[in-house]
Design an enzyme around this catalytic site. Structure first.
Site: not given
Ligand code: FAS
Ligand code: PHB
Length: 414
Positions: A85, A211, A303, A307, A395
């Site tokens: 992704h 998100y 979470p 990571k 990210y």
């Protein structure tokens, strides 16, 4: 009968070079990295193989993690079945704001590959080496860690055994015993919220990772495979799962992930649900004497930033390099340097994970002003190219070996 010898039926010798506590991702990857350097180890795991292979947890691998696994021969199925992704979406008040990770980071992204699948691959690789991996052998204590031959005391079939070694690697997760032997300073933040994590047997409705910031609370739409959806709902830390039928879970996910065009999620049977606590934790130092900590034994991130697994892999990559140098030079200062080197990267990832958590969730102590600030913060990141780039860099994964260049450091910190 307690033996000082070894649990012979387990193929566990009385002595090894590196005693690894825990067969999670940290312990298993470390063992493989050491094996490739000709350094012998024994892995002692408290649970059964089946338990370790069925634990549903993380699923996002940074490119650095995936490339490392591939470089050591553990990437075949990952590359075949993993889903790459290069973008994700913030859904804010029903509007989608896409963060194009690849465009912002010279093509980098994340590979989705369930942690449980990675653990299966790692256990199979360990078995193929023929080196000791003992299940249902809970470690009770680590001793003599300030000496030259530390000792791990473990149980097997109601007998107590000892494993002597040069170095102990505490890869036993947040609740394992190894950290207690280090007596570190603990930096911790307990969140007053948690996640209701769900694995559902239904193809992901949405291509992207979403998100959702919502007045009812945070929700996350993620993927595990073309046939499996991974979804999370913010909940209370003491949430009663018995109050959450499949239908109620899908209804709440639809409410929080709702889009203006009214598209709802495809539904299917929920295979697994669990309440996942959100906490931040760092142990300093990440070791003492001949006992070194790696992965969740040393630190925990909420979470939200995906990571935890990646940090564990970065730890053991650095630890395997440290141990390779230590065996060449037998200089214990190298062991102390491991902790200093890792903590800079750990704190950068703590910062990123705390930020993602702080802007996306509805906190009980927040007032309306706080909620407005969250929306403003997310709108800033979605509209400012430089802010979006900074977010994307964190990210997809900061280079763990890269400390900020001197000229970028505001103050000389250690
Ligand atoms: P682990 O906890 O995976 O492994 C430690 C091992 O040590 C375990 O097998 C344990 O049985 C063993 N052990 C413990 N005590 C022992 C003893 N006394 N003797 C012998 N063995 C012992 N991270 C993400 O990036 N994204 C996510 O979405 C995400 N979701 C998560 C959901 C849950 C429910 C949990 C708990 C964690 C989640 N994480 C997530 C974080 C998780 O993936 C960890 O970062 C990762 O498992 C860390 O790996 P290890 O350090 O190997 O620790
Ligand atoms: C997950 O798939 O479990 C997941 C995805 C993205 C995150 C956290 C968890 O940021």
């Amino acid at each position: 009968m307690s033996g000082v010898g070894s649990a012979r039926d387990l193929n566990v010798p009385p002595r090894t070079q590196v005693a690894i506590i825990g067969a999670g991702p940290a312990g298993l990857v470390l063992a493989h990295l050491l094996h490739l350097q000709g350094i012998d180890s024994v892995i002692l795991e408290s649970h059964s193989r089946e338990h370790c292979e069925q634990r549903i947890r993380a699923g996002f691998l940074e490119e650095g993690s995936a490339s490392l696994l591939e470089s050591i021969g553990l990437g075949d199925r990952l590359r075949r079945e993993g889903l790459v992704h290069r973008a994700f979406v913030f859904r804010l008040l029903g509007e989608d704001h896409r963060i194009a990770l690849g465009d912002l980071t010279d093509g980098r992204g994340m590979t989705i590959y369930g942690q449980e699948e990675l653990v299966k691959d790692l256990i199979a690789a360990r078995r193929a080496t023929g080196r000791p991996l003992a299940f249902q052998t809970p470690v009770q204590a680590c001793s003599q860690i300030d000496g030259h031959e530390p000792v791990v005391v473990y149980r097997h079939n109601d007998e107590v055994w000892e494993l002597r070694c040069d170095v102990i690697a505490g890869c036993d997760g947040f609740h394992g015993p190894s950290r207690a032997a280090v007596k570190p300073t603990a930096y911790t933040r307990q969140c007053p919220i948690a996640w209701l994590g769900v694995l559902a047997a239904v193809p992901p409705t949405i291509e992207e990772i979403v998100y959702a910031w919502h007045n009812r609370g945070f929700a996350l739409h993620s993927v595990r495979s073309p046939q499996l959806s991974r979804l999370h709902l913010q909940c209370a830390p003491d949430e009663d799962l018995n109050q959450w039928s499949d239908e109620r879970i899908w209804d709440e996910l639809d409410a929080r992930l709702s889009r203006r065009d009214g598209v709802t999620l495809d539904r299917g049977p929920i295979l697994q649900k669990a309440v996942i606590p959100l906490r931040s934790f760092v142990a300093e130092p990440m070791g003492r004497g001949r006992l070194l900590l790696a992965g969740d034994a040393a630190h925990i991130v909420p979470p939200t930033g995906a990571k935890g697994l990646n940090l564990a892999i970065a730890d053991v990559h650095a630890l395997s390099q440290t141990l390779g140098r230590w065996y060449a030079r037998r200089d214990d200062a190298l062991l102390e340097d491991y902790s200093r080197r890792r903590l800079r990267h750990v704190w950068q990832v703590e910062r990123f994970s705390a930020w993602m958590t702080s802007v996306l969730h509805r906190f009980p102590q927040h007032d309306d002003f706080d909620r407005k600030l969250q929306v403003a913060e997310l709108r800033h990141v979605c509209s400012s190219p430089s802010a979006a780039r900074a977010l994307a860099e964190s990210y997809v994964g900061l280079d763990s070996s890269r400390d900020l260049p001197a000229e970028h450091q505001l103050v000389a910190v250690d």
